[in-house]
Scaffold this motif. Structure first.
Motif, short mmCIF file in Angstrom:
data_model
loop_
_atom_site.label_atom_id
_atom_site.label_comp_id
_atom_site.label_asym_id
_atom_site.label_seq_id
_atom_site.Cartn_x
_atom_site.Cartn_y
_atom_site.Cartn_z
N GLY A 234 0.81 -1.21 0.00
CA GLY A 234 0.00 0.00 0.00
C GLY A 234 0.84 1.26 0.00
O GLY A 234 1.77 1.41 -0.80
N SER A 235 0.56 2.17 0.92
CA SER A 235 1.25 3.46 0.97
C SER A 235 2.70 3.34 1.39
O SER A 235 3.45 4.31 1.29
CB SER A 235 0.51 4.40 1.93
OG SER A 235 0.51 3.88 3.24
N THR A 236 3.11 2.16 1.87
CA THR A 236 4.51 1.97 2.29
C THR A 236 5.30 1.14 1.27
O THR A 236 6.30 0.51 1.62
CB THR A 236 4.57 1.30 3.68
OG1 THR A 236 3.98 -0.01 3.61
CG2 THR A 236 3.84 2.14 4.71
N ALA A 240 8.96 -0.74 1.50
CA ALA A 240 9.05 -2.19 1.33
C ALA A 240 10.06 -2.53 0.23
O ALA A 240 10.78 -3.52 0.33
CB ALA A 240 7.68 -2.76 0.99
N PHE A 241 10.11 -1.72 -0.82
CA PHE A 241 11.07 -1.91 -1.90
C PHE A 241 12.50 -1.82 -1.37
O PHE A 241 13.35 -2.68 -1.64
CB PHE A 241 10.82 -0.87 -2.99
CG PHE A 241 11.81 -0.84 -4.11
CD1 PHE A 241 11.76 -1.78 -5.13
CD2 PHE A 241 12.80 0.13 -4.17
CE1 PHE A 241 12.67 -1.75 -6.18
CE2 PHE A 241 13.71 0.17 -5.22
CZ PHE A 241 13.65 -0.77 -6.22
N VAL A 242 12.78 -0.77 -0.60
CA VAL A 242 14.12 -0.60 -0.04
C VAL A 242 14.45 -1.75 0.91
O VAL A 242 15.57 -2.28 0.90
CB VAL A 242 14.23 0.76 0.67
CG1 VAL A 242 15.61 0.90 1.33
CG2 VAL A 242 14.00 1.90 -0.31
N GLN A 243 13.48 -2.16 1.71
CA GLN A 243 13.70 -3.27 2.64
C GLN A 243 14.03 -4.55 1.89
O GLN A 243 14.93 -5.31 2.28
CB GLN A 243 12.46 -3.46 3.51
CG GLN A 243 12.63 -4.55 4.58
CD GLN A 243 11.37 -4.70 5.41
OE1 GLN A 243 10.27 -4.83 4.86
NE2 GLN A 243 11.54 -4.67 6.72
N GLN A 244 13.31 -4.83 0.80
CA GLN A 244 13.59 -6.03 0.02
C GLN A 244 14.98 -5.97 -0.61
O GLN A 244 15.71 -6.97 -0.65
CB GLN A 244 12.53 -6.21 -1.07
CG GLN A 244 11.18 -6.66 -0.55
CD GLN A 244 11.25 -8.07 0.02
OE1 GLN A 244 11.61 -9.02 -0.67
NE2 GLN A 244 10.91 -8.20 1.29
N ARG A 260 18.55 9.28 -1.48
CA ARG A 260 17.23 9.89 -1.35
C ARG A 260 16.35 9.43 -2.51
O ARG A 260 16.71 9.63 -3.68
CB ARG A 260 17.34 11.42 -1.34
CG ARG A 260 16.00 12.13 -1.16
CD ARG A 260 16.21 13.61 -0.94
NE ARG A 260 16.80 14.25 -2.11
CZ ARG A 260 16.07 14.78 -3.11
NH1 ARG A 260 14.74 14.75 -3.07
NH2 ARG A 260 16.68 15.36 -4.14
N VAL A 261 15.23 8.82 -2.20
CA VAL A 261 14.27 8.41 -3.21
C VAL A 261 13.52 9.65 -3.68
O VAL A 261 12.97 10.39 -2.86
CB VAL A 261 13.30 7.35 -2.66
CG1 VAL A 261 12.24 7.01 -3.71
CG2 VAL A 261 14.05 6.09 -2.25
N THR A 262 13.50 9.87 -5.00
CA THR A 262 12.94 11.12 -5.53
C THR A 262 11.65 10.94 -6.33
O THR A 262 11.12 11.91 -6.87
CB THR A 262 13.97 11.81 -6.44
OG1 THR A 262 14.27 10.95 -7.56
CG2 THR A 262 15.25 12.12 -5.68
N ALA A 263 11.15 9.71 -6.43
CA ALA A 263 9.94 9.48 -7.23
C ALA A 263 9.15 8.32 -6.62
O ALA A 263 9.69 7.51 -5.86
CB ALA A 263 10.31 9.16 -8.67
N ARG A 264 7.88 8.26 -6.97
CA ARG A 264 7.07 7.15 -6.48
C ARG A 264 7.51 5.85 -7.13
O ARG A 264 8.05 5.84 -8.24
CB ARG A 264 5.59 7.40 -6.76
CG ARG A 264 5.19 7.36 -8.22
CD ARG A 264 3.70 7.65 -8.39
NE ARG A 264 3.28 7.62 -9.79
CZ ARG A 264 2.87 6.53 -10.41
NH1 ARG A 264 2.85 5.36 -9.77
NH2 ARG A 264 2.48 6.57 -11.67
N LEU A 265 7.28 4.77 -6.45
CA LEU A 265 7.63 3.45 -6.96
C LEU A 265 6.64 3.06 -8.06
O LEU A 265 5.43 3.25 -7.92
CB LEU A 265 7.58 2.43 -5.82
CG LEU A 265 8.12 1.04 -6.14
CD1 LEU A 265 9.64 1.08 -6.25
CD2 LEU A 265 7.71 0.05 -5.05
N ARG A 266 7.17 2.53 -9.15
CA ARG A 266 6.33 2.06 -10.24
C ARG A 266 6.65 0.60 -10.50
O ARG A 266 7.77 0.14 -10.22
CB ARG A 266 6.57 2.88 -11.51
CG ARG A 266 6.32 4.35 -11.35
CD ARG A 266 6.38 5.09 -12.67
NE ARG A 266 5.24 4.77 -13.52
CZ ARG A 266 5.03 5.30 -14.72
NH1 ARG A 266 5.92 6.14 -15.23
NH2 ARG A 266 3.97 4.97 -15.44
N GLY A 267 5.69 -0.14 -11.04
CA GLY A 267 5.94 -1.54 -11.31
C GLY A 267 4.90 -2.14 -12.22
O GLY A 267 3.83 -1.57 -12.46
#
Length: 389
Positions: A234-236, A240-244, A260-267
């Motif tokens: 969800g919103s996290t 979760a991506f960084v944790q994986q 620093r993450v600068t954009a939303r995660l896409r997939g």
């Protein structure tokens, strides 16, 4: 009456339009979106794609536009990294990973400089046909809802993986499967700006493509069920991506967390692999509209550039002498299918995620295939040399 209407003005469409317009034909590009804009893509070019940019006189523009020159490649296998300098081959010694809004915009500008026209926010809704059934143009709808008719001697569908033009043409799909993988990606600052990274671990393939503004595209590919912790977060999802990444590829994961993450995660998951009929009376398909496979081999833009040139040759011959159309277009499809075959088969083998040792063997086979392809692209006839002026 245009000589050619190209539906879709991104990598494949804009490149095709530029080449055909540069041969002296009247070309119109139409796109349903307002350009330039981003699209779903990890946008890392391999050597073959860079060879094409260099041959077309556009590589310097890409570099001048802010895409960093990639001079090294890092391979990490089970946590053991090896860095290699990119050697000169096929006339190039760098790689690039320009953001799509910048690359696509540059290609559109080059097409217009060559004489092509552009109309955006026009959605193709059907075809014009002559009495004998030959495609003779497109019917579309403008942003205001007005009907648009655009007659043409040849219509090119370059509208991507979900190509509506392929459906309008009735293009047959003659080879098809579904990838068992998913990919997630985002953009991160603080990573190396001159190095592509590829990390291999059990059921894991991750990497880094440095791009504009000091950021890098960081991506993770795994069998789809194994990415559920990210998909369902969800919103996290970014956390979760960084944790994986930290769990699967610790060194890369720690560096991403420190950046620093600068954009939303896409997939996206379970993408199709397919080959479609690429031509018929008055029409042709190019790029993802005619051929697609999972992005694990990072070959999509190179495919688009290669096929754009093959199709441009066929269109030029067809327009100059209509009696040659069938032979020229048949040659386009036959050459396309022969050139894509090895990477297509390696793509499906890699998405099966065999044990790491075998995955590495397949990657080595892929590397050799890509270098051979770059050599072949560099040896293409020099009929586009004048476009570099």
């Amino acid at each position: 009456m245009y000589d050619v209407v190209v539906v879709g003005a991104r990598c494949a469409g804009a490149a095709t339009a530029r080449l055909v317009a540069g041969m002296g034909h009247d070309v119109l590009m139409v796109d349903k979106t307002r350009l330039p804009s981003d699209t779903l893509s990890t946008h890392g070019l391999i050597r073959g794609g860079v060879v094409q940019l260099a041959r077309w006189g556009l590589l310097d523009r890409v570099l001048a536009g802010g895409a960093p020159a990639i001079t090294h490649v890092l391979f990490g296998i089970n946590g053991e990294p090896k860095v290699r300098r990119i050697k000169e081959r096929a006339g190039v010694d760098v790689l690039v990973a320009p953001r799509r809004r910048i690359l696509d915009g540059l290609l559109v500008d080059a097409a217009m400089e060559a004489g092509a026209e552009l109309r955006t926010e026009v959605t193709a809704t059907g075809l014009l046909r002559s009495d004998d059934g030959r495609v003779a143009g497109i019917v579309g709808r403008s942003a205001d809802g007005d009907r648009v008719e655009l007659p043409a001697r040849v219509v090119v569908g370059a509208d991507g993986r979900g190509s509506r033009m392929a459906g309008y043409f009735g293009a047959e799909t003659y080879e098809q499967s579904t990838s068992p993988c998913a990919v997630f990606y985002t953009y991160v600052t603080g990573l190396r700006s001159d190095t592509y990274e590829f990390h291999i671990a059990p059921d894991t393939f991750a990497g880094v493509f440095p791009t504009h503004d000091g950021a890098a595209c960081v991506w993770l590919i795994r069998p789809t069920p194994l990415l559920e912790p990210i998909r369902t977060a969800g919103s996290t999802r970014t956390a979760a991506f960084v944790q994986q990444l930290e769990l699967l590829v610790p060194d890369l994961g720690h560096r991403v967390r420190a950046g620093r993450v600068t954009a939303r995660l896409r997939g996206i998951a379970n993408l199709p692999n397919y080959l479609r009929q690429s031509h018929g009376p008055g029409w042709a398909l190019v790029g993802d509209a005619g051929y697609h496979r999972d992005p694990i081999t990072g070959h999509g833009i190179t495919d688009a550039f290669r096929d754009a040139e093959l199709l441009a040759i066929a269109i030029d011959r067809s327009l100059d002498d209509p009696t040659l159309e069938r032979a020229a277009m048949t040659s386009y499809q036959r050459t396309r299918d022969a050139m894509l075959r090895e990477v297509f088969d390696l793509t499906r083998a890699l998405t099966a995620f065999p044990p790491p040792d075998r995955f590495v063997e397949l990657q080595l086979q892929l590397s050799e295939a890509l270098e051979r392809e770059a050599d072949e692209l560099a040896s293409f006839p020099g009929f586009t040399a004048h476009l570099a002026a």
